[in-house]
Design a protein around this motif. Structure first.
Motif, PDB file in Angstrom:
ATOM      1  N   VAL A 101     -15.229 -26.030 -13.741  1.00  0.00           N
ATOM      2  CA  VAL A 101     -15.780 -25.394 -12.417  1.00  0.00           C
ATOM      3  C   VAL A 101     -14.495 -25.177 -11.746  1.00  0.00           C
ATOM      4  N   VAL A 102     -13.559 -26.242 -11.643  1.00  0.00           N
ATOM      5  CA  VAL A 102     -12.415 -25.574 -10.982  1.00  0.00           C
ATOM      6  C   VAL A 102     -11.438 -24.746 -11.720  1.00  0.00           C
ATOM      7  N   LEU A 103     -11.483 -24.602 -12.753  1.00  0.00           N
ATOM      8  CA  LEU A 103     -10.809 -23.499 -13.389  1.00  0.00           C
ATOM      9  C   LEU A 103     -11.244 -22.126 -13.391  1.00  0.00           C
ATOM     10  N   LEU A 104     -12.717 -21.976 -13.143  1.00  0.00           N
ATOM     11  CA  LEU A 104     -13.456 -20.934 -12.745  1.00  0.00           C
ATOM     12  C   LEU A 104     -13.213 -20.550 -11.404  1.00  0.00           C
ATOM     13  N   LEU A 105     -13.094 -21.460 -10.573  1.00  0.00           N
ATOM     14  CA  LEU A 105     -13.027 -21.107  -9.059  1.00  0.00           C
ATOM     15  C   LEU A 105     -11.434 -20.505  -8.872  1.00  0.00           C
ATOM     16  N   VAL A 106     -10.580 -21.192  -9.591  1.00  0.00           N
ATOM     17  CA  VAL A 106      -9.229 -20.670  -9.710  1.00  0.00           C
ATOM     18  C   VAL A 106      -9.207 -19.211 -10.020  1.00  0.00           C
ATOM     19  N   PHE A 107      -9.772 -18.961 -11.193  1.00  0.00           N
ATOM     20  CA  PHE A 107      -9.896 -17.679 -11.805  1.00  0.00           C
ATOM     21  C   PHE A 107     -10.340 -16.599 -10.869  1.00  0.00           C
ATOM     22  N   PHE A 108     -11.652 -16.958 -10.231  1.00  0.00           N
ATOM     23  CA  PHE A 108     -12.143 -16.116  -9.399  1.00  0.00           C
ATOM     24  C   PHE A 108     -11.168 -15.791  -7.988  1.00  0.00           C
ATOM     25  N   SER A 109     -10.745 -16.912  -7.543  1.00  0.00           N
ATOM     26  CA  SER A 109      -9.827 -16.944  -6.431  1.00  0.00           C
ATOM     27  C   SER A 109      -8.690 -15.758  -6.677  1.00  0.00           C
ATOM     28  N   LEU A 110      -8.074 -16.011  -7.799  1.00  0.00           N
ATOM     29  CA  LEU A 110      -6.924 -15.109  -8.236  1.00  0.00           C
ATOM     30  C   LEU A 110      -7.388 -13.624  -8.504  1.00  0.00           C
ATOM     31  N   ALA A 111      -8.623 -13.492  -9.148  1.00  0.00           N
ATOM     32  CA  ALA A 111      -9.128 -12.346  -9.147  1.00  0.00           C
ATOM     33  C   ALA A 111      -9.418 -11.577  -8.031  1.00  0.00           C
ATOM     34  N   ILE A 112      -9.904 -12.144  -6.908  1.00  0.00           N
ATOM     35  CA  ILE A 112     -10.225 -11.775  -5.732  1.00  0.00           C
ATOM     36  C   ILE A 112      -8.896 -11.178  -5.171  1.00  0.00           C
ATOM     37  N   LYS A 113      -7.885 -12.298  -4.811  1.00  0.00           N
ATOM     38  CA  LYS A 113      -6.541 -11.836  -4.256  1.00  0.00           C
ATOM     39  C   LYS A 113      -5.880 -10.733  -5.080  1.00  0.00           C
ATOM     40  N   ALA A 114      -6.081 -10.928  -6.366  1.00  0.00           N
ATOM     41  CA  ALA A 114      -5.393  -9.521  -7.189  1.00  0.00           C
ATOM     42  C   ALA A 114      -6.002  -8.142  -6.660  1.00  0.00           C
ATOM     43  N   GLN A 115      -7.145  -8.054  -6.072  1.00  0.00           N
ATOM     44  CA  GLN A 115      -7.840  -6.833  -5.734  1.00  0.00           C
ATOM     45  C   GLN A 115      -7.269  -6.528  -4.232  1.00  0.00           C
ATOM     46  N   ASN A 116      -6.695  -7.459  -3.707  1.00  0.00           N
ATOM     47  CA  ASN A 116      -6.034  -7.228  -2.362  1.00  0.00           C
ATOM     48  C   ASN A 116      -4.719  -7.051  -1.867  1.00  0.00           C
ATOM     49  N   VAL A 117      -3.778  -6.868  -2.961  1.00  0.00           N
ATOM     50  CA  VAL A 117      -2.470  -6.785  -2.695  1.00  0.00           C
ATOM     51  C   VAL A 117      -2.135  -5.403  -1.897  1.00  0.00           C
ATOM     52  N   THR A 118      -1.270  -5.448  -1.099  1.00  0.00           N
ATOM     53  CA  THR A 118      -0.911  -4.246  -0.073  1.00  0.00           C
ATOM     54  C   THR A 118       0.653  -3.957  -0.326  1.00  0.00           C
ATOM     55  N   ILE A 119       0.876  -2.685  -0.460  1.00  0.00           N
ATOM     56  CA  ILE A 119       2.179  -2.042  -0.425  1.00  0.00           C
ATOM     57  C   ILE A 119       2.203  -1.385   0.985  1.00  0.00           C
ATOM     58  N   LYS A 120       3.575  -1.716   1.642  1.00  0.00           N
ATOM     59  CA  LYS A 120       3.700  -1.048   3.158  1.00  0.00           C
ATOM     60  C   LYS A 120       5.152  -0.840   3.073  1.00  0.00           C
ATOM     61  N   GLY A 121       5.429  -0.018   4.167  1.00  0.00           N
ATOM     62  CA  GLY A 121       6.988   0.284   4.570  1.00  0.00           C
ATOM     63  C   GLY A 121       6.904   1.368   5.635  1.00  0.00           C
ATOM     64  N   ILE A 122       8.081   1.785   5.826  1.00  0.00           N
ATOM     65  CA  ILE A 122       8.224   2.865   6.624  1.00  0.00           C
ATOM     66  C   ILE A 122       9.030   4.103   6.391  1.00  0.00           C
ATOM     67  N   LEU A 123       8.594   5.167   6.629  1.00  0.00           N
ATOM     68  CA  LEU A 123       9.234   6.455   6.007  1.00  0.00           C
ATOM     69  C   LEU A 123       9.946   7.006   6.993  1.00  0.00           C
ATOM     70  N   ILE A 124      11.473   7.107   6.706  1.00  0.00           N
ATOM     71  CA  ILE A 124      12.293   7.760   7.842  1.00  0.00           C
ATOM     72  C   ILE A 124      13.155   8.908   7.179  1.00  0.00           C
ATOM     73  N   ASP A 125      13.769   9.735   7.999  1.00  0.00           N
ATOM     74  CA  ASP A 125      14.685  10.933   7.469  1.00  0.00           C
ATOM     75  C   ASP A 125      16.093  10.152   7.100  1.00  0.00           C
ATOM     76  N   GLN A 126      16.646  10.490   5.860  1.00  0.00           N
ATOM     77  CA  GLN A 126      17.923   9.940   5.299  1.00  0.00           C
ATOM     78  C   GLN A 126      19.214  10.302   6.496  1.00  0.00           C
ATOM     79  N   GLN A 127      18.925  11.225   7.038  1.00  0.00           N
ATOM     80  CA  GLN A 127      20.024  11.712   7.911  1.00  0.00           C
ATOM     81  C   GLN A 127      20.018  11.093   9.354  1.00  0.00           C
ATOM     82  N   THR A 128      18.780  11.590   9.876  1.00  0.00           N
ATOM     83  CA  THR A 128      18.638  11.406  11.578  1.00  0.00           C
ATOM     84  C   THR A 128      18.047   9.892  11.523  1.00  0.00           C
ATOM     85  N   LYS A 129      17.297   9.270  10.505  1.00  0.00           N
ATOM     86  CA  LYS A 129      16.902   8.088  10.566  1.00  0.00           C
ATOM     87  C   LYS A 129      15.679   7.878  11.651  1.00  0.00           C
TER      88      LYS A 129
END
Length: 821
Positions: free
Chosen positions: A8-36
């Motif tokens: 049961v614990v193994l299944l809960l960990v597995f499902f928890s990781l599966a759920i988290k794996a579906q919600n990874v986020t990539i973020k950042g800020i795009l700027i002009d190389q010269q003017t910033k």
């Protein structure tokens, strides 16, 4: 039993990781190389590395930020595309469930865009986007130490005449934004209070989308001010001093010119705080030559009253400002701003009048007199503003912004009109005193929602605007005279304006095509109460304002764009106020309480070309105007003209706007801008109950040019010229207006300190620069006035920068308080 628990614990960990794996986020800020500078509306697409399948994508926000969510562990490639920039591919490996923060991601301009640089700083001088043109403010050395007007008048489609009136593509009505916030005040007054040194960019939004207020028949001017770019303290300070005048107009006082401004910014962690202050004293000497006659058909007489003499200005303004931005986390942001300032202007006109009355048919003299008129008009205003903004970003990356702004303005002044004997000026013939008070209070509340839908962004919002103005106007004459309509010259005028508006728009990109389309609805009410009129002057308006903008990227160096928007030019309270003011000896000023707003259809088609040595753009445009507001003359008395506001039936304008940024060699850069248009006003004209038909049209053009030479690493010289041709009005024409300037600059301490010598309004005794003649005429009058302003003005400017300043500062801005200044 223990095995079951372990499973049961193994299944809960597995499902928890599966759920988290579906919600990874990539973020950042795009700027002009010269003017910033942040890049908004750039396309971000996340591809699987194995087969280039698209798994997510967004457009960058106004601050260049982006987030792509609900991702699985794996290997990806982030593709970044933006018109005018090189595509970029960034490998992204997601190995666990933690957020991937790419930080500041730079994008390199194409070779064509890179050539649009200033030789001393390497920044992009100008750029064209789907709905606007953007210009760097500090490229105009002659504007340093001045105001936003001194910067603005150099842009291709902008012209400023001798009276300081600003026009865009030939139209004087436009909306002013400061850092994206609308300002409903008179543009000349608002812009004259913003120091040129505090400006980062000026944006001309000639075909605004539905999310903007539809005010202004010429579109929108957005002023972007500076703030600190890096963590820690940033300081910039400027000082200006005027050298003694080189020309003498026999004025009573010598003009005074000096000023300074300072901006301090602190940025650390969750806080971004800016404080600043400025003072500017900028007097102007000058002279006036006038010639007027009126015809009295009842008495069969013609009265002439030519005049000449001093016309000078004492002007100063000062202000303090504060803004603070607090972002406790990535989902919430608060900003607060405060502004307090004062503006003062005194215009002195000391004129000698030579009046003569003759028989209209025979020309036989009947009587004549000479007198001296001393006219002093003062206008003052104190302004206090505050704003509070809150933005919340939801889990799906949609955002909700609430904004509240309050303004209180205390406007007051008077006109002292003295008719004296001549040459014995101690003998008072008549003294007219016109004092007034005009306090204003106003509010604005906005709600805006934005969410990514499909490949684009959907935005919608609501806005409520409310302002009141309670003017009190007095009129005193000494010695007392019998004047049947004297009660019209004093009293109160109270105005209330309310506007409810909602809008929706969608923007996006499909291959090489960018688009923004939207619709705005407004319900507006106007109420004007006059002390001498029991009837309330009412106006209710219900209108739709559609807009559409398209931009097609033919290739990396060539773009084609088209736009349409419907606009409204609202009446201000000065234009509505019918209580006459004795402007000076020969003129009364009054408005029309039933004046209608103008409605405008704007259409434009443009082409932008970037090439190795610079860039070029051209735009064809057309304006169709219903109920254009006109300022016209009529005869009040034999020696007094009545200037009133009224509506003409229709007007139209079509023209061509051109601009180029060139750098033929490393040490020489050239900026050229021009505008040529044909303006026609026609139809019925009602002037105080007297109707007439007008049909006046002509071609008008303006040229703004700016060239810089880098003499050495620390020495540079710049010259610029602003030229406006003669142009038609409802009853006559205004003459040409020419202003050339030169500036020599020396930098020290690796550019952190600079000294500049400015030579403004260059004339060299040729009597061509900084002067303008205004002529109007009708069946019973003719008036022409030549305004001669000071030339060959020399100024010294000193600037110090402790750290680099750039970007947008969210300072509060006046909504309407300067309208009557």
């Amino acid at each position: 039993m223990q095995l079951s628990r372990f499973i049961v614990v193994l299944l809960l960990v597995f499902f928890s990781l599966a759920i988290k794996a579906q919600n990874v986020t990539i973020k950042g800020i795009l700027i002009d190389q010269q003017t910033k500078q942040p890049l908004e509306y750039a396309s971000m697409a996340l591809l699987k590395k194995a087969d280039s399948t698209v798994v997510g994508g967004v457009l960058t926000g106004p601050n260049g930020s982006f987030e792509i969510s609900k991702l699985q562990i794996g290997q990806y490639v982030l593709k970044i595309a933006y018109i005018g920039y090189k595509n970029r591919f960034i490998p992204v490996n997601i190995n666990d469930t933690r957020m991937v923060n790419l930080g500041s991601v730079t994008l390199t301009p194409t070779s064509e865009l890179l050539n649009q640089v200033n030789i001393s700083s390497g920044k992009v001088n100008a750029s064209n986007k789907i709905d606007k043109q953007s210009y760097r403010a500090d490229q105009f050395e002659s504007a340093k130490g001045g105001t936003a007007i001194d910067v603005l008048k150099n842009l291709p489609s902008v012209a400023v005449n001798g009276e300081g009136q600003i026009s865009v593509r030939g139209s004087t009505g436009f909306l002013v934004l400061v850092n994206g916030k609308p300002v409903l005040t008179d543009a000349q007054t608002v812009l004259s209070q913003l120091p040129a040194n505090s400006l980062e960019n000026i944006e001309l939004i000639t075909s605004p989308s539905a999310k903007y207020d539809p005010d202004g028949k010429a579109g929108i001017i957005n002023i972007v001010t500076k703030k600190g770019a890096n963590d820690g303290f940033t300081l910039t300070a400027n000082a200006q001093a005027g050298l003694p005048s080189t020309t003498d107009y026999d004025n009573k006082e010598k003009p005074k010119r000096f000023g300074g401004d300072v901006t301090l910014n602190f940025r650390k962690d969750k806080w971004d705080i800016s404080v600043g202050g400025n003072y500017l004293r900028n007097d102007n000497a000058g002279y006036r030559e006038g010639d007027v006659y009126t015809k009295n058909f009842t008495n069969n007489t013609i009265t002439r009253f030519p005049s000449n003499g001093e016309r000078s200005f004492d002007k100063y303004n000062y202000a303090g400002r504060l803004s603070a931005i607090y972002a406790p986390n990535k989902n919430n942001s608060f900003s607060v701003g405060f502004f307090s300032g004062k503006r003062y202007q005194a215009r002195l006109a000391d004129l000698v009048y030579t009046n003569s009355t003759s028989d209209l048919l025979t020309g036989v003299p009947i009587r004549s007199t000479t007198y001296y008129n001393s006219n002093l008009q003062t206008k003052e205003g104190t302004f206090t503003l505050g704003n509070l903004d809150y933005t919340h970003t939801f889990a799906d990356k949609s955002s909700l912004t609430a904004s509240l702004l309050y303004e209180n303005a205390n406007l007051y002044g008077n006109t002292r009109n003295r008719n004296l004997g001549y040459p014995n000026t101690t003998d008072t013939i008549q003294y007219v005193f016109n004092p007034y008070k005009n306090p204003i209070n106003g509010y604005r509340f906005k709600l805006d929602y934005a969410v990514n839908v499909g490949k684009g962004k959907f935005e919608s919002g609501y806005q409520f605007r409310y302002d009141t103005q309670d003017g009190q106007f007095d009129y005193f004459v000494s010695p007392a005279i019998s004047q049947p309509d004297a009660n019209r010259f004093r009293g109160t005028a109270g105005a209330k304006n309310q506007i409810h508006s909602v809008y929706s728009q969608y923007s996006g990109k499909e291959d090489k095509l960018e688009y923004i389309g939207g619709l705005r609805y407004e319900y507006a009410t106007r109420r004007l109460n006059l002390s001498y009129d029991p009837a309330v002057h009412k106006l209710n308006l219900s209108n739709l304002f559609p807009s559409l903008n398209l931009l097609y990227n033919i290739n990396d160096g060539l773009k084609l764009k088209a736009g349409y928007s419907r606009r409204i030019q609202r009446t201000n309270n000065y234009e509505l106020n019918p209580i006459p003011e004795r402007e000076h000896s020969e003129t009364l000023e009054q408005g029309d309480p039933d004046l209608k707003p103008s409605f405008i259809d704007l259409v434009e088609l443009g082409l932008t070309r970037n090439f190795k040595k610079g860039s070029f753009f051209s735009t064809l445009y057309y304006q169709n105007i219903k109920n254009p507001i006109q300022r016209v003359n009529s005869v009040y008395a034999d020696t007094i003209l009545n200037r009133v506001f009224t509506n003409a039936e229709k007007a139209r304008s079509f023209g061509l706007e051109l601009g180029a940024n060139l750098q033929p060699v490393k040490w020489w850069s050239l900026y050229l801008g021009g505008n040529v248009y044909n303006y026609k006003v026609s139809g019925d004209l009602n002037v105080l109950g007297s109707s007439s038909v007008i049909n006046n049209a002509n071609w008008v053009f303006s040229i703004n040019a700016n060239t810089s030479f880098k003499l050495s690493k620390t020495w540079s010289v710049q010259g610029n010229v602003n030229y406006l041709s003669k142009r038609p009005t409802a009853q006559g024409e205004d003459s040409k207006f020419l202003v050339p300037n030169t500036a020599v600059k020396k930098t020290f301490m690796d550019g952190r300190f600079s000294a500049t010598l400015q030579w403004q309004n260059m004339d060299l005794g040729m009597n061509q620069s900084n002067r303008q003649r205004i002529t109007t005429f009708g069946k019973d009058f003719y008036t022409t006035t030549n305004y001669i302003y000071e030339t060959d003005v020399f100024l010294l400017n000193f600037s110090f920068n402790l750290n680099k300043l750039t970007g947008k500062a969210k300072l509060p801005t006046s909504e309407f308080g300067d309208k009557e200044f």
